[in-house]
Scaffold this active site. Structure first.
Site, PDB file in Angstrom:
ATOM      1  N   ASN A 138      -7.799  -2.885  14.225  1.00  0.00           N
ATOM      2  CA  ASN A 138      -9.175  -3.176  13.797  1.00  0.00           C
ATOM      3  C   ASN A 138      -9.240  -4.419  12.900  1.00  0.00           C
ATOM      4  OD1 ASN A 138      -8.025  -2.296  11.439  1.00  0.00           O
ATOM      5  ND2 ASN A 138      -9.402  -0.575  11.098  1.00  0.00           N
ATOM      6  N   GLU A 168      -9.767  -2.030   5.366  1.00  0.00           N
ATOM      7  CA  GLU A 168     -10.438  -1.754   6.630  1.00  0.00           C
ATOM      8  C   GLU A 168     -11.697  -2.626   6.749  1.00  0.00           C
ATOM      9  OE1 GLU A 168      -8.527  -0.190   8.349  1.00  0.00           O
ATOM     10  OE2 GLU A 168      -8.128   1.894   7.823  1.00  0.00           O
ATOM     11  N   ASP A 202       0.810  -1.216   0.000  1.00  0.00           N
ATOM     12  CA  ASP A 202       0.000   0.000   0.000  1.00  0.00           C
ATOM     13  C   ASP A 202       0.847   1.273   0.000  1.00  0.00           C
ATOM     14  OD1 ASP A 202       0.946  -0.364   2.611  1.00  0.00           O
ATOM     15  OD2 ASP A 202      -1.001  -0.938   3.398  1.00  0.00           O
ATOM     16  N   HIS A 211      -7.377  -4.909  10.163  1.00  0.00           N
ATOM     17  CA  HIS A 211      -7.085  -4.695   8.739  1.00  0.00           C
ATOM     18  C   HIS A 211      -5.792  -5.403   8.318  1.00  0.00           C
ATOM     19  CE1 HIS A 211      -4.695  -0.626   9.332  1.00  0.00           C
ATOM     20  NE2 HIS A 211      -3.907  -1.667   9.470  1.00  0.00           N
TER      21      HIS A 211
END
Ligand code: PGA
Length: 232
Positions: free
Chosen positions: A132, A139, A63, A134
């Site tokens: 979370n 996400e 990313d 990810h």
């Protein structure tokens, strides 16, 4: 899924570097899917120390922040240069990170998918996990099945990543990320978790329901995953 618990971060970094080294020794032309963040830094240091031959290795990163180019110190291209590429004999033209400054981000995402298939897919994908759940910047969501795409970062991700910036306002709100679909096509996946706060989400991901609300839970469906973790 193979799960390896190590005593501490140093041992974890050595284990991760060892798995990556094995991959390169078996296939010197391996395509490595690489990750940024604090988790892999120790493993990258170990790889640098190992003097391994990266001359034929290709790498493709997960990313990049939208709006930052490779000369920006907060960009993931810059991170990769400083933490790994500058110290090994990988050819710069064989390293790929999405272009967060691309004029047409949609095209950038499509081009990244084309690059992935041109490379013949990823042999070994290195992953961290977010608080979370990810992976990459995928996400929590309603669906799993995306290729490389532009994502709006979660508030919790902005908060977690603010530590790398002077203030949370400076954290880019969007990123280009390989999608879950792209990640799941890797032949082998190496998930690395190194802080106690992430153990709960790791357990949820590997033992809980498979749901896009916990993106890493999709890894339960992959046939070749190694998890390396430590609790201190
Ligand atoms: P970290 O982040 O390695 O900086 O802890 C990993 C992630 O959020 O995917």
């Amino acid at each position: 899924m193979k799960i390896i618990k190590t005593k501490n971060y140093q041992e974890l970094s050595k284990k991760v570097a060892e798995i990556i080294s094995e991959q390169i020794k078996v296939n010197p032309k391996s395509v490595l899917g690489l990750a940024t963040g604090s988790t892999p830094v120790g493993a990258y240091k170990e790889l640098i120390k190992s003097n391994l031959d990266f001359s034929e290795v290709r790498s493709i990163n997960l990313d990049e922040y939208v709006g930052l180019d490779g000369s920006n110190e907060q960009s993931y291209r810059y991170f990769m240069e400083k933490n790994l590429f500058e110290h090994i004999n990988i050819k710069k033209e064989n390293t790929y990170v999405p272009n967060g400054k691309g004029e047409n981000l949609q095209k950038e995402c499509e081009g990244y998918e084309e690059k992935l298939s041109e490379l013949g897919g990823v042999d070994l994908q290195l992953l961290g996990i977010g608080l979370n759940g990810h992976i990459g910047f995928n996400e929590p969501d309603k669906i799993f099945g995306k290729n490389t795409h532009v994502v709006d970062l979660d508030e919790s991700t902005l908060e977690a990543n603010a530590r790398f910036f002077d203030s949370i306002e400076e954290v880019p709100k969007q990123a280009i990320t390989m999608g879950i679909k792209s990640i799941m096509q890797a032949k082998k996946i190496l998930l690395v978790v190194n802080i106690p706060e992430k153990i709960k989400i790791l357990e949820k991901a590997i033992y809980g329901d498979i749901t896009p609300e916990v993106p890493a839970s999709v890894l339960q469906l992959h046939q070749d995953v190694i998890v390396v973790y430590c609790e201190e």
